[in-house]
Design an enzyme around this catalytic site. Sequence first.
Site, short mmCIF file in Angstrom:
data_model
loop_
_atom_site.label_atom_id
_atom_site.label_comp_id
_atom_site.label_asym_id
_atom_site.label_seq_id
_atom_site.Cartn_x
_atom_site.Cartn_y
_atom_site.Cartn_z
N LYS A 16 -7.39 13.00 50.64
CA LYS A 16 -8.26 13.53 51.72
C LYS A 16 -8.52 15.02 51.56
CE LYS A 16 -4.59 13.04 55.18
NZ LYS A 16 -4.02 14.37 55.39
N ARG A 58 -2.22 12.39 64.51
CA ARG A 58 -1.34 11.60 63.65
C ARG A 58 -0.64 10.49 64.42
NH1 ARG A 58 -0.77 15.19 59.20
NH2 ARG A 58 0.56 14.35 57.58
N ARG A 65 1.01 15.91 42.02
CA ARG A 65 0.08 16.79 42.71
C ARG A 65 0.47 18.26 42.57
NH1 ARG A 65 -1.93 15.49 48.68
NH2 ARG A 65 0.28 15.52 49.25
N ARG A 98 3.95 21.12 46.41
CA ARG A 98 4.38 21.14 47.80
C ARG A 98 5.85 20.74 47.90
NH1 ARG A 98 -0.17 18.12 51.40
NH2 ARG A 98 1.73 17.39 52.39
N ARG A 106 7.38 10.27 55.03
CA ARG A 106 6.01 10.50 55.49
C ARG A 106 5.22 9.19 55.54
NH1 ARG A 106 4.59 14.33 50.98
NH2 ARG A 106 2.49 14.52 51.77
P1 AMP Z 1 -0.47 16.96 55.41
O1 AMP Z 1 -0.90 18.13 54.59
O2 AMP Z 1 -1.53 16.44 56.33
O3 AMP Z 1 0.14 15.86 54.57
O4 AMP Z 1 0.71 17.50 56.39
C1 AMP Z 1 1.91 18.01 55.85
C2 AMP Z 1 2.98 18.10 56.91
O5 AMP Z 1 2.56 18.98 57.97
C3 AMP Z 1 3.34 16.79 57.61
O6 AMP Z 1 4.26 16.00 56.87
C4 AMP Z 1 3.94 17.31 58.92
O7 AMP Z 1 5.25 17.81 58.70
C5 AMP Z 1 3.05 18.52 59.24
N1 AMP Z 1 1.88 18.12 60.06
C6 AMP Z 1 0.58 18.08 59.67
N2 AMP Z 1 -0.22 17.65 60.67
C7 AMP Z 1 0.59 17.42 61.73
C8 AMP Z 1 0.38 16.93 63.05
N3 AMP Z 1 -0.84 16.57 63.48
N4 AMP Z 1 1.46 16.83 63.88
C9 AMP Z 1 2.69 17.17 63.46
N5 AMP Z 1 2.98 17.60 62.23
C10 AMP Z 1 1.95 17.72 61.35
#
Ligand code: AMP
Length: 217
Positions: A14, A89, A128, A163, A174
């Site tokens: 994404k 989420r 990644r 990351r 996750r």
């Molecule tokens: P992402 O880059 O979308 O995979 O997000 C990485 C991490 O950021 C996630 O595993 C969560 O720890 C945190 N995170 C991102 N978006 C949210 C959200 N809407 N609510 C809570 N934690 C979030």
Amino acid sequence: MKNIMFIAPPAAGKGTQAELVVEKYGIPHISTGDILRDISKEDSEIGKYVFETLTNGELVKDEITYQLIEDRLGKEDCKNGFIIDGFPRNIAQAHEYDKILKNLGYEVGNVIFINVDKKVLEKRITGRRICEDCKTIFNINDPKSSPKVESVCDNCGGKLYQRSDDNLEAFETRYNMYVEKTEPIIDYYRKQNVLTEIDGDDTVENIFARIEEIIAD
Ligand code: AMP
């Protein structure tokens, strides 16, 4: 143009697709993950809390996430459309998002669900790499998207990093969280007739072509 939301399991691509949307349509990309990663670098109590939560693959507290979304969507550059990814989420966040949108006078727009099988995601996750400067995403396990020079961004020469949550253990957390908490929001938006599902196990170009069709519709 209509606002766009991406829903996808971790490492479904994404972020890469969002970059292409930004490039073509010139709308801002609001990624809660990116914003939280920036906060996690801060030398403060909240910075440390966010860093630990991200590293464990858990969700950051709602009060932090809601505030940052509200602040970001309230900015001038969101008036002509934006792409949101990583939020909401779970169902509680989807309800909060409805309120935030209503307050700002915005519609949810096109919700795009990028579906990818877990086995494919596991392969992608360890490869990644992301540019520290321009945030372009590469994958060293895939010849089609690996950088020309190891650890160096093809676009801007910036340093590539991995990351802290891109390991199989955090991925498992996750992914399970995604199935349990995020998948129910797919139905929530499907019932509102705003959701389109696309197959994310395809080339970057083909997936983007589908997204363009949805945007043009
Ligand atoms: P992402 O880059 O979308 O995979 O997000 C990485 C991490 O950021 C996630 O595993 C969560 O720890 C945190 N995170 C991102 N978006 C949210 C959200 N809407 N609510 C809570 N934690 C979030």
